[in-house]
Design a protein around this motif. Structure first.
Motif, PDB file in Angstrom:
ATOM      1  N   LYS A   6       0.845  -1.205   0.000  1.00  0.00           N
ATOM      2  CA  LYS A   6       0.000   0.000   0.000  1.00  0.00           C
ATOM      3  C   LYS A   6       0.877   1.251   0.000  1.00  0.00           C
ATOM      4  CE  LYS A   6      -3.604   2.378   2.504  1.00  0.00           C
ATOM      5  NZ  LYS A   6      -3.550   3.093   3.752  1.00  0.00           N
ATOM      6  N   LEU A   7       1.878   1.271   0.840  1.00  0.00           N
ATOM      7  CA  LEU A   7       2.785   2.425   0.912  1.00  0.00           C
ATOM      8  C   LEU A   7       3.568   2.595  -0.386  1.00  0.00           C
ATOM      9  CD1 LEU A   7       4.161   2.119   4.551  1.00  0.00           C
ATOM     10  CD2 LEU A   7       2.514   3.792   3.676  1.00  0.00           C
ATOM     11  N   ARG A  12       4.363   5.683  -5.302  1.00  0.00           N
ATOM     12  CA  ARG A  12       4.397   5.736  -6.763  1.00  0.00           C
ATOM     13  C   ARG A  12       3.393   6.784  -7.288  1.00  0.00           C
ATOM     14  NH1 ARG A  12       5.578   0.914  -7.665  1.00  0.00           N
ATOM     15  NH2 ARG A  12       3.630   0.023  -6.920  1.00  0.00           N
ATOM     16  N   GLU A  13       2.192   6.810  -6.709  1.00  0.00           N
ATOM     17  CA  GLU A  13       1.171   7.782  -7.125  1.00  0.00           C
ATOM     18  C   GLU A  13       1.625   9.209  -6.841  1.00  0.00           C
ATOM     19  OE1 GLU A  13      -2.334   6.560  -5.053  1.00  0.00           O
ATOM     20  OE2 GLU A  13      -2.750   4.911  -6.448  1.00  0.00           O
ATOM     21  N   LEU A  14       2.214   9.418  -5.681  1.00  0.00           N
ATOM     22  CA  LEU A  14       2.692  10.761  -5.331  1.00  0.00           C
ATOM     23  C   LEU A  14       3.847  11.187  -6.230  1.00  0.00           C
ATOM     24  CD1 LEU A  14       2.426  10.582  -1.446  1.00  0.00           C
ATOM     25  CD2 LEU A  14       1.012  11.952  -3.001  1.00  0.00           C
ATOM     26  N   ASN A  15       4.742  10.263  -6.533  1.00  0.00           N
ATOM     27  CA  ASN A  15       5.844  10.584  -7.450  1.00  0.00           C
ATOM     28  C   ASN A  15       5.310  10.943  -8.829  1.00  0.00           C
ATOM     29  OD1 ASN A  15       7.995  10.330  -5.671  1.00  0.00           O
ATOM     30  ND2 ASN A  15       8.213   8.144  -6.049  1.00  0.00           N
ATOM     31  N   VAL A  18       3.921  14.450  -8.727  1.00  0.00           N
ATOM     32  CA  VAL A  18       4.988  15.457  -8.750  1.00  0.00           C
ATOM     33  C   VAL A  18       5.515  15.629 -10.171  1.00  0.00           C
ATOM     34  CG1 VAL A  18       7.358  15.937  -7.997  1.00  0.00           C
ATOM     35  CG2 VAL A  18       5.646  15.207  -6.334  1.00  0.00           C
ATOM     36  N   LEU A  19       5.710  14.522 -10.877  1.00  0.00           N
ATOM     37  CA  LEU A  19       6.194  14.603 -12.256  1.00  0.00           C
ATOM     38  C   LEU A  19       5.200  15.350 -13.144  1.00  0.00           C
ATOM     39  CD1 LEU A  19       7.707  11.035 -12.755  1.00  0.00           C
ATOM     40  CD2 LEU A  19       8.937  13.199 -12.508  1.00  0.00           C
ATOM     41  N   ARG A  20       3.898  15.078 -12.990  1.00  0.00           N
ATOM     42  CA  ARG A  20       2.890  15.770 -13.799  1.00  0.00           C
ATOM     43  C   ARG A  20       2.836  17.253 -13.460  1.00  0.00           C
ATOM     44  NH1 ARG A  20       0.128  11.038 -12.621  1.00  0.00           N
ATOM     45  NH2 ARG A  20      -1.178  12.091 -11.097  1.00  0.00           N
ATOM     46  N   GLY A  66      -3.182  18.000  -7.673  1.00  0.00           N
ATOM     47  CA  GLY A  66      -3.141  17.677  -6.254  1.00  0.00           C
ATOM     48  C   GLY A  66      -4.481  17.226  -5.718  1.00  0.00           C
ATOM     49  N   ARG A  67      -5.548  17.564  -6.400  1.00  0.00           N
ATOM     50  CA  ARG A  67      -6.881  17.196  -5.929  1.00  0.00           C
ATOM     51  C   ARG A  67      -7.247  15.776  -6.338  1.00  0.00           C
ATOM     52  NH1 ARG A  67      -8.706  22.982  -7.645  1.00  0.00           N
ATOM     53  NH2 ARG A  67      -7.735  24.055  -5.937  1.00  0.00           N
TER      54      ARG A  67
END
Length: 70
Positions: A6-7, A12-15, A18-20, A66-67
């Motif tokens: 899960k972490l 991966r989703e947060l990275n 950030v890239l987008r 971010g939303r």
């Protein structure tokens, strides 16, 4: 082990987010470098003015990523 997966997925989703965001910021910088802001207007006025409304729209465009993830 599920907690670790899960972490890893969240990371991966947060990275990706950030890239987008970085891509959108690069788009905004390219927009600011366009001839629209570096030319003299037909009436001789400076062409480097930018509308605060345009800036607000760009910031919302960047923030919208971010939303996607609470």
């Amino acid at each position: 082990m599920n907690h670790i997966h899960k972490l890893q997925n969240e990371n991966r989703e947060l990275n990706d987010q950030v890239l987008r965001k970085n891509e959108r910021i690069a788009e905004f910088r390219a927009h600011l470098q366009s001839p629209k802001f570096h030319a003299v207007q037909g009436d001789g006025e400076r062409g480097d003015w930018i509308s605060t409304g345009d800036v607000q729209r760009w910031l919302l465009y960047i923030e919208d990523l971010g939303r996607m993830y609470p």
